[in-house]
Design a protein around this motif. Structure first.
Motif, PDB file in Angstrom:
ATOM      1  N   GLY A  29       0.902  -1.203   0.104  1.00 41.67           N
ATOM      2  CA  GLY A  29       0.076   0.087   0.055  1.00 41.67           C
ATOM      3  C   GLY A  29       1.006   1.385   0.136  1.00 41.67           C
ATOM      4  N   GLU A  30       0.241   2.378  -0.508  1.00 38.49           N
ATOM      5  CA  GLU A  30       1.040   3.573  -0.551  1.00 38.49           C
ATOM      6  C   GLU A  30       1.706   4.218   0.764  1.00 38.49           C
ATOM      7  OE1 GLU A  30      -2.396   7.074  -0.974  1.00 38.49           O
ATOM      8  OE2 GLU A  30      -2.228   5.509  -2.670  1.00 38.49           O
ATOM      9  N   GLU A  31       0.740   3.871   1.698  1.00 42.11           N
ATOM     10  CA  GLU A  31       1.185   4.364   3.224  1.00 42.11           C
ATOM     11  C   GLU A  31       2.481   3.913   3.440  1.00 42.11           C
ATOM     12  OE1 GLU A  31      -1.577   0.521   4.159  1.00 42.11           O
ATOM     13  OE2 GLU A  31      -1.127   2.102   2.433  1.00 42.11           O
ATOM     14  N   ILE A  52      12.443  -5.049  -6.395  1.00 41.68           N
ATOM     15  CA  ILE A  52      11.807  -4.046  -7.072  1.00 41.68           C
ATOM     16  C   ILE A  52      10.347  -3.574  -6.307  1.00 41.68           C
ATOM     17  CG2 ILE A  52      10.394  -3.366  -8.964  1.00 41.68           C
ATOM     18  CD1 ILE A  52      11.894  -5.343 -10.582  1.00 41.68           C
ATOM     19  N   PHE A  53      10.420  -2.204  -5.857  1.00 41.85           N
ATOM     20  CA  PHE A  53       9.465  -1.852  -5.012  1.00 41.85           C
ATOM     21  C   PHE A  53       8.291  -1.156  -5.760  1.00 41.85           C
ATOM     22  CE2 PHE A  53      13.089  -1.728  -2.052  1.00 41.85           C
ATOM     23  CZ  PHE A  53      12.446  -2.217  -1.020  1.00 41.85           C
ATOM     24  N   GLY A  54       6.990  -1.477  -5.474  1.00 37.34           N
ATOM     25  CA  GLY A  54       5.884  -0.686  -6.000  1.00 37.34           C
ATOM     26  C   GLY A  54       4.887  -0.423  -4.986  1.00 37.34           C
ATOM     27  N   HIS A  55       4.114   0.451  -5.175  1.00 36.73           N
ATOM     28  CA  HIS A  55       3.297   1.095  -4.009  1.00 36.73           C
ATOM     29  C   HIS A  55       1.701   1.120  -4.675  1.00 36.73           C
ATOM     30  CE1 HIS A  55       6.937   1.864  -2.476  1.00 36.73           C
ATOM     31  NE2 HIS A  55       6.275   1.454  -1.270  1.00 36.73           N
ATOM     32  N   LEU A  56       0.616   0.425  -3.989  1.00 36.15           N
ATOM     33  CA  LEU A  56      -0.515   0.465  -4.883  1.00 36.15           C
ATOM     34  C   LEU A  56      -1.603   1.366  -3.856  1.00 36.15           C
ATOM     35  CD1 LEU A  56      -0.647  -3.436  -4.900  1.00 36.15           C
ATOM     36  CD2 LEU A  56       0.168  -2.000  -6.691  1.00 36.15           C
ATOM     37  N   SER A  57      -2.560   1.930  -4.592  1.00 31.64           N
ATOM     38  CA  SER A  57      -3.525   2.792  -4.054  1.00 31.64           C
ATOM     39  C   SER A  57      -4.140   1.957  -2.893  1.00 31.64           C
ATOM     40  CB  SER A  57      -4.466   3.270  -4.939  1.00 31.64           C
ATOM     41  OG  SER A  57      -3.827   4.067  -6.162  1.00 31.64           O
ATOM     42  N   GLY A  97      -7.921  -2.637  -7.329  1.00 31.99           N
ATOM     43  CA  GLY A  97      -6.812  -1.879  -7.827  1.00 31.99           C
ATOM     44  C   GLY A  97      -6.270  -2.473  -8.985  1.00 31.99           C
ATOM     45  N   TRP A  98      -6.689  -3.548  -9.725  1.00 33.50           N
ATOM     46  CA  TRP A  98      -6.260  -4.196 -10.875  1.00 33.50           C
ATOM     47  C   TRP A  98      -7.356  -4.589 -11.654  1.00 33.50           C
ATOM     48  CZ3 TRP A  98      -6.940  -9.343 -12.573  1.00 33.50           C
ATOM     49  CH2 TRP A  98      -6.196  -9.761 -13.362  1.00 33.50           C
ATOM     50  N   SER A  99      -7.223  -4.872 -12.725  1.00 42.77           N
ATOM     51  CA  SER A  99      -8.771  -5.138 -13.977  1.00 42.77           C
ATOM     52  C   SER A  99      -7.777  -6.233 -14.959  1.00 42.77           C
ATOM     53  CB  SER A  99      -9.241  -4.043 -14.514  1.00 42.77           C
ATOM     54  OG  SER A  99      -8.392  -3.302 -15.284  1.00 42.77           O
ATOM     55  N   LYS A 123      -4.306   3.540 -10.499  1.00 46.06           N
ATOM     56  CA  LYS A 123      -3.890   4.492  -9.634  1.00 46.06           C
ATOM     57  C   LYS A 123      -4.991   5.212  -8.730  1.00 46.06           C
ATOM     58  CE  LYS A 123      -0.055   6.447 -12.797  1.00 46.06           C
ATOM     59  NZ  LYS A 123       0.366   7.585 -13.523  1.00 46.06           N
ATOM     60  N   SER A 124      -6.154   4.972  -9.088  1.00 48.30           N
ATOM     61  CA  SER A 124      -7.200   5.297  -8.093  1.00 48.30           C
ATOM     62  C   SER A 124      -7.495   4.360  -6.950  1.00 48.30           C
ATOM     63  CB  SER A 124      -8.374   5.356  -9.003  1.00 48.30           C
ATOM     64  OG  SER A 124      -8.286   6.298 -10.137  1.00 48.30           O
ATOM     65  N   PRO A 125      -7.769   4.923  -5.909  1.00 43.40           N
ATOM     66  CA  PRO A 125      -7.986   4.072  -4.795  1.00 43.40           C
ATOM     67  C   PRO A 125      -9.129   3.028  -4.920  1.00 43.40           C
ATOM     68  CG  PRO A 125      -7.995   6.252  -3.960  1.00 43.40           C
ATOM     69  CD  PRO A 125      -8.113   6.140  -5.535  1.00 43.40           C
ATOM     70  N   ALA A 126      -9.106   1.731  -4.680  1.00 43.79           N
ATOM     71  CA  ALA A 126      -9.870   0.817  -4.676  1.00 43.79           C
ATOM     72  C   ALA A 126     -11.199   0.843  -3.724  1.00 43.79           C
ATOM     73  CB  ALA A 126      -9.399  -0.590  -4.621  1.00 43.79           C
ATOM     74  N   MET A 127     -12.497   0.290  -3.829  1.00 40.92           N
ATOM     75  CA  MET A 127     -13.491   0.630  -3.133  1.00 40.92           C
ATOM     76  C   MET A 127     -13.822  -0.736  -2.522  1.00 40.92           C
ATOM     77  SD  MET A 127     -14.261   3.751  -2.673  1.00 40.92           S
ATOM     78  CE  MET A 127     -15.835   3.700  -1.709  1.00 40.92           C
ATOM     79  N   PHE A 128     -13.669  -0.984  -1.211  1.00 42.48           N
ATOM     80  CA  PHE A 128     -14.214  -2.518  -0.697  1.00 42.48           C
ATOM     81  C   PHE A 128     -15.549  -2.565  -1.047  1.00 42.48           C
ATOM     82  CE2 PHE A 128     -15.525  -5.458   2.344  1.00 42.48           C
ATOM     83  CZ  PHE A 128     -14.359  -6.449   2.251  1.00 42.48           C
TER      84      PHE A 128
END
Length: 287
Positions: A29-31, A52-57, A97-99, A123-128
């Motif tokens: 997570g981006e936090e 390799i670092f990656g941060h998700l919405s 966060g993925w499609s 990039k947009s936040p995902a809604m639970f």
């Protein structure tokens, strides 16, 4: 790196852990963005190759704030005891966060692995969305056999795995399509395991006449099935001039303790004549 108590801090622990497990990609997570520099410095200090670092919405709850256990049941234990299948959870989490390139939303793990790519991460936040999770769980439950579902019921309570498998197969064949979680299955199975009358007013007055005649007619039959049930209800209608809710609500209460929750033609296939008579007689004891 080390607290005054002698215990290592999070950033130190996760670097050591990831290195020992040969982790190549760290997606989180981006936090955790603020932790990345510290962790990179630790990798460099040891002379280790950086992953390799990656941060998700972030995942947001219905209130559009970061998903929190205060707002919803979000621990793995909550999902397991809530009756969700592992396949459904994996399927749902993959969509946060993925499609899929084809827009597909229902898939098993092999297809998920084959299709996943970072370039389709949003990039947009995902809604639970609990409703969507239930929808996916319904799909994955529908792909399982009665034996597989009954085996999976142990996460709710082992008593459900001890139910006669032949009876459970009939149960699942008749109404398995209506369930979205294993807890819903358990709640329906409980109607057959215990007997507690909730809508007592329906076994009094006119309702009492209906169930008295029902048990009188049933005692004359050799067994209970849908044909026998249909014949008996027609006889009650002719004798007492009742139909619809006035006929079926008292019968359902006398058999499962409540006026909704199960089609009577299903009960006719899942309850024996003896079980029905026993339950109706208990209902008639109500004052």
């Amino acid at each position: 790196l080390i607290r005054s108590s002698g215990l290592p801090v999070y950033n130190f622990c996760c670097v050591i852990d990831d290195y020992l497990m040969k982790i190549s990609h760290v997606l989180r997570g981006e936090e955790h963005l603020s932790n990345t520099l510290r962790q990179v410095m630790i990798y460099d200090a040891f002379g280790w190759e950086r992953p390799i670092f990656g941060h998700l919405s972030m995942i947001l709850g219905a209130n559009r704030k970061k998903l929190s256990k205060r707002d919803d049941a979000v621990s793995m234990h909550d999902f397991i005891t809530g009756g969700y299948l592992p396949e459904a959870l994996l399927n749902y989490v993959a969509l946060l966060g993925w499609s899929h390139a084809d827009g597909e939303e229902k898939f098993e793990l092999p297809e998920m692995i084959k299709s996943f790519s970072l370039d389709r991460v949003n990039k947009s936040p995902a809604m639970f969305d609990r409703d969507k999770l239930n929808w996916l769980n319904h799909f994955h439950m529908g792909n399982k056999s009665a034996d597989e579902i009954q085996s999976a019921m142990h996460v709710i309570d082992t008593q459900y795995t001890e139910i006669d498998s032949g009876w459970f197969k009939t149960f699942w064949h008749l109404i398995g399509h209506q369930f979205h979680t294993l807890t819903e299955v358990a709640q329906t199975l409980d109607l057959f395991q215990t007997y507690d009358i909730q809508d007592k007013e329906l076994v009094l007055g006119e309702g009492r006449q209906v169930i008295e005649l029902f048990v009188e007619l049933l005692e004359k039959e050799e067994l209970m099935d849908t044909e026998v049930f249909s014949k008996i209800t027609k006889q009650i209608t002719e004798a007492l001039s009742v139909k619809g809710r006035r006929l079926f609500a008292p019968l359902r209460v006398s058999l499962i303790g409540r006026q909704s929750g199960m089609e009577l033609n299903v009960l006719a296939q899942l309850m024996s004549k003896e079980e029905m008579i026993s339950r109706v007689n208990k209902a008639l004891e109500e004052k």
